[in-house]
Design a protein around this motif. Structure first.
Motif, short mmCIF file in Angstrom:
data_model
loop_
_atom_site.label_atom_id
_atom_site.label_comp_id
_atom_site.label_asym_id
_atom_site.label_seq_id
_atom_site.Cartn_x
_atom_site.Cartn_y
_atom_site.Cartn_z
N UNK A 99 1.56 7.08 0.86
CA UNK A 99 0.65 6.09 1.44
C UNK A 99 1.02 4.72 0.86
N UNK A 100 1.41 3.80 1.72
CA UNK A 100 1.79 2.46 1.28
C UNK A 100 1.16 1.42 2.20
N UNK A 101 1.25 0.17 1.78
CA UNK A 101 0.87 -0.95 2.63
C UNK A 101 2.01 -1.95 2.59
N UNK A 102 2.11 -2.75 3.61
CA UNK A 102 3.18 -3.75 3.65
C UNK A 102 4.48 -3.16 4.12
N UNK A 103 5.59 -3.77 3.73
CA UNK A 103 6.91 -3.32 4.14
C UNK A 103 7.28 -2.01 3.45
N UNK A 104 7.85 -1.11 4.22
CA UNK A 104 8.32 0.17 3.68
C UNK A 104 9.73 -0.03 3.15
N UNK A 105 9.96 0.45 1.95
CA UNK A 105 11.28 0.33 1.35
C UNK A 105 12.05 1.63 1.55
N UNK A 107 14.14 3.07 -0.62
CA UNK A 107 14.29 3.86 -1.84
C UNK A 107 12.94 4.42 -2.28
N UNK A 108 12.96 5.67 -2.65
CA UNK A 108 11.75 6.37 -3.11
C UNK A 108 11.15 5.70 -4.34
N UNK A 109 11.99 5.23 -5.24
CA UNK A 109 11.53 4.62 -6.49
C UNK A 109 10.77 3.31 -6.23
N UNK A 110 11.15 2.59 -5.19
CA UNK A 110 10.50 1.31 -4.90
C UNK A 110 9.15 1.50 -4.21
N UNK A 111 8.95 2.63 -3.54
CA UNK A 111 7.66 2.92 -2.90
C UNK A 111 6.67 3.58 -3.87
N UNK A 112 7.15 3.99 -5.03
CA UNK A 112 6.27 4.66 -6.00
C UNK A 112 5.15 3.71 -6.43
N UNK A 113 4.02 4.29 -6.80
CA UNK A 113 2.86 3.49 -7.19
C UNK A 113 2.33 3.95 -8.54
N UNK A 114 1.90 3.00 -9.33
CA UNK A 114 1.24 3.33 -10.60
C UNK A 114 -0.13 3.93 -10.30
N UNK A 115 -0.59 4.80 -11.18
CA UNK A 115 -1.93 5.38 -11.04
C UNK A 115 -2.46 5.69 -12.41
N UNK A 116 -3.75 5.89 -12.50
CA UNK A 116 -4.42 6.18 -13.76
C UNK A 116 -5.17 7.50 -13.60
N UNK A 131 -3.92 4.75 -5.78
CA UNK A 131 -2.58 4.20 -5.89
C UNK A 131 -2.75 2.70 -6.17
N UNK A 132 -2.57 2.33 -7.43
CA UNK A 132 -2.91 0.98 -7.88
C UNK A 132 -2.04 -0.10 -7.24
N UNK A 133 -0.76 0.16 -7.03
CA UNK A 133 0.12 -0.86 -6.46
C UNK A 133 -0.28 -1.22 -5.04
N UNK A 134 -0.88 -0.30 -4.32
CA UNK A 134 -1.27 -0.53 -2.93
C UNK A 134 -2.78 -0.65 -2.75
N UNK A 135 -3.52 -0.47 -3.85
CA UNK A 135 -4.99 -0.49 -3.80
C UNK A 135 -5.49 0.44 -2.70
N UNK A 136 -4.94 1.67 -2.72
CA UNK A 136 -5.24 2.67 -1.69
C UNK A 136 -5.69 3.96 -2.36
N UNK A 137 -6.74 4.55 -1.83
CA UNK A 137 -7.22 5.84 -2.31
C UNK A 137 -6.54 6.92 -1.49
N UNK A 138 -5.65 7.69 -2.11
CA UNK A 138 -4.96 8.78 -1.42
C UNK A 138 -5.73 10.06 -1.67
N UNK A 139 -6.06 10.78 -0.57
CA UNK A 139 -6.81 12.03 -0.71
C UNK A 139 -6.07 13.13 0.02
#
Length: 139
Positions: A99-105, A107-116, A131-139
């Motif tokens: 789950x991303x927002x904006x332009x899709x890259x 490379x898998x590493x560039x689409x990765x998102x930090x999370x806590x 998903x903190x980088x995209x401010x998206x709740x993935x369920x």
């Protein structure tokens, strides 16, 4: 003189009983409002995920006897998945989705998102992470 002490004792007893009754009455709705726990609520999907000697487990979600499971793919190279700080994608059978927002890259590493892990919910039947980088709740 003894009669005055007796009245004070009765008054103190009434006050203590009144406070106890008031506390009990305020707690009754809280006791009945909690839902009964199901057996799945006692399962910790992260048991076995932190191990210095073996590969850890991951929180996989699927129906009993299901053919497809959903599992987050954490930072590669980290054997202890609970120590991972990025989600690269979610494996869904033979597919990987993210789950991303904006332009899709590309490379898998560039689409990765930090999370806590504080904003993550894992159970046998449900998984959710912010998903903190995209401010998206993935369920």
């Amino acid at each position: 003189m003894n009669k005055g002490k007796g009245n004070k004792l009765i008054n103190k007893t009434k006050i203590v009983l009144s406070i106890t009754l008031l506390c009990f009455i305020t707690l009754i709705p809280n006791i009945y409002s909690q839902r009964a726990k199901e057996l799945a609520d006692y399962v910790n999907p992260y048991i076995g995920s932190i191990s210095p000697k073996t590969d850890g487990t991951s929180p996989e979600v699927y129906l009993p006897h299901g053919m497809i499971e959903l599992a987050p793919q954490f930072t590669p190279g980290i054997g202890d998945e609970y120590l991972a700080n990025k989600i690269f994608d979610f494996s869904l059978g033979g597919l990987s989705i993210m789950a991303t927002t904006g332009d899709v890259k590309a490379e898998r590493e560039k689409d990765a998102s930090a999370f806590d892990h504080d904003f993550e919910t894992a159970s046998p039947y449900y998984y959710s992470a912010l998903l903190e980088d995209y401010d998206t709740q993935a369920e």
